[in-house]
Design a protein around this motif. Structure first.
Motif, PDB file in Angstrom:
ATOM      1  N   PRO A 261      27.978  36.079  44.613  1.00  0.00           N
ATOM      2  CA  PRO A 261      27.499  36.918  45.715  1.00  0.00           C
ATOM      3  C   PRO A 261      28.614  37.544  46.550  1.00  0.00           C
ATOM      4  N   ARG A 262      29.853  37.071  46.410  1.00  0.00           N
ATOM      5  CA  ARG A 262      30.956  37.643  47.175  1.00  0.00           C
ATOM      6  C   ARG A 262      32.103  38.112  46.292  1.00  0.00           C
ATOM      7  N   GLY A 263      31.900  38.093  44.999  1.00  0.00           N
ATOM      8  CA  GLY A 263      32.940  38.584  44.104  1.00  0.00           C
ATOM      9  C   GLY A 263      33.898  37.499  43.680  1.00  0.00           C
ATOM     10  N   PRO A 264      34.983  37.860  43.081  1.00  0.00           N
ATOM     11  CA  PRO A 264      35.396  39.236  42.793  1.00  0.00           C
ATOM     12  C   PRO A 264      34.567  39.864  41.671  1.00  0.00           C
ATOM     13  N   ARG A 265      34.560  41.167  41.669  1.00  0.00           N
ATOM     14  CA  ARG A 265      33.798  41.932  40.698  1.00  0.00           C
ATOM     15  C   ARG A 265      34.301  41.643  39.282  1.00  0.00           C
ATOM     16  N   TYR A 266      33.371  41.525  38.341  1.00  0.00           N
ATOM     17  CA  TYR A 266      33.621  41.281  36.917  1.00  0.00           C
ATOM     18  C   TYR A 266      34.180  39.888  36.632  1.00  0.00           C
ATOM     19  N   ARG A 267      34.103  38.980  37.590  1.00  0.00           N
ATOM     20  CA  ARG A 267      34.530  37.601  37.345  1.00  0.00           C
ATOM     21  C   ARG A 267      33.301  36.713  37.447  1.00  0.00           C
TER      22      ARG A 267
ATOM     23  N   GLU B 121      35.603  25.677  31.195  1.00  0.00           N
ATOM     24  CA  GLU B 121      36.311  26.912  31.545  1.00  0.00           C
ATOM     25  C   GLU B 121      36.364  27.866  30.362  1.00  0.00           C
ATOM     26  N   ALA B 122      36.538  27.336  29.148  1.00  0.00           N
ATOM     27  CA  ALA B 122      36.531  28.187  27.952  1.00  0.00           C
ATOM     28  C   ALA B 122      35.169  28.856  27.786  1.00  0.00           C
ATOM     29  N   ALA B 123      34.090  28.124  28.050  1.00  0.00           N
ATOM     30  CA  ALA B 123      32.745  28.702  27.963  1.00  0.00           C
ATOM     31  C   ALA B 123      32.545  29.755  29.046  1.00  0.00           C
ATOM     32  N   ARG B 124      33.054  29.496  30.253  1.00  0.00           N
ATOM     33  CA  ARG B 124      32.940  30.474  31.335  1.00  0.00           C
ATOM     34  C   ARG B 124      33.657  31.775  30.980  1.00  0.00           C
ATOM     35  N   LEU B 125      34.864  31.647  30.433  1.00  0.00           N
ATOM     36  CA  LEU B 125      35.621  32.841  30.040  1.00  0.00           C
ATOM     37  C   LEU B 125      34.930  33.592  28.905  1.00  0.00           C
ATOM     38  N   GLU B 126      34.349  32.875  27.960  1.00  0.00           N
ATOM     39  CA  GLU B 126      33.643  33.520  26.848  1.00  0.00           C
ATOM     40  C   GLU B 126      32.400  34.252  27.350  1.00  0.00           C
ATOM     41  N   LEU B 127      31.646  33.632  28.243  1.00  0.00           N
ATOM     42  CA  LEU B 127      30.466  34.299  28.789  1.00  0.00           C
ATOM     43  C   LEU B 127      30.876  35.511  29.612  1.00  0.00           C
TER      44      LEU B 127
END
Length: 97
Positions: free
Chosen positions: A3-9, A73-79
């Motif tokens: 809800p507060r960004g950063p954008r595209y993260r 973290e690897a799953a977060r980056l992949e998603l």
């Protein structure tokens, strides 16, 4: 995005909820042929009347049930990568270039 960004993260909340529910996350995006862009942190788009839209879905991702912080973290980056990919595919037909 959170809800507060950063954008595209991608923030970890969606993966945490999916892991607790035992569910997959399906990345999805929508692009518009004509729209207004808000001056908000996320550049919110509002389609103009009679605009065409394109909805794109990506491959579902099942968050790791275990494996520690590195696997999560690897799953977060992949998603995040998959979400950015479907966003680009949704916007591509309407881009000027």
């Amino acid at each position: 995005d959170g809800p507060r960004g950063p954008r595209y993260r991608l923030q970890p909340g969606v993966l945490l909820v999916a892991r607790l529910a035992g569910a997959a996350v399906v990345p999805a995006a929508i692009g518009f042929s004509r729209h207004w862009t808000f001056r908000s942190w996320d550049g919110f788009l509002l389609p103009k009347p009679f605009a065409r839209a394109r909805v794109v879905y990506g491959e579902p991702l099942v968050p790791p049930a275990d494996g520690g912080d590195a696997a999560f973290e690897a799953a977060r980056l992949e998603l995040e990568r998959r979400l950015n990919e479907v966003t680009e595919r949704a916007d591509r037909p309407f881009s000027d270039g």
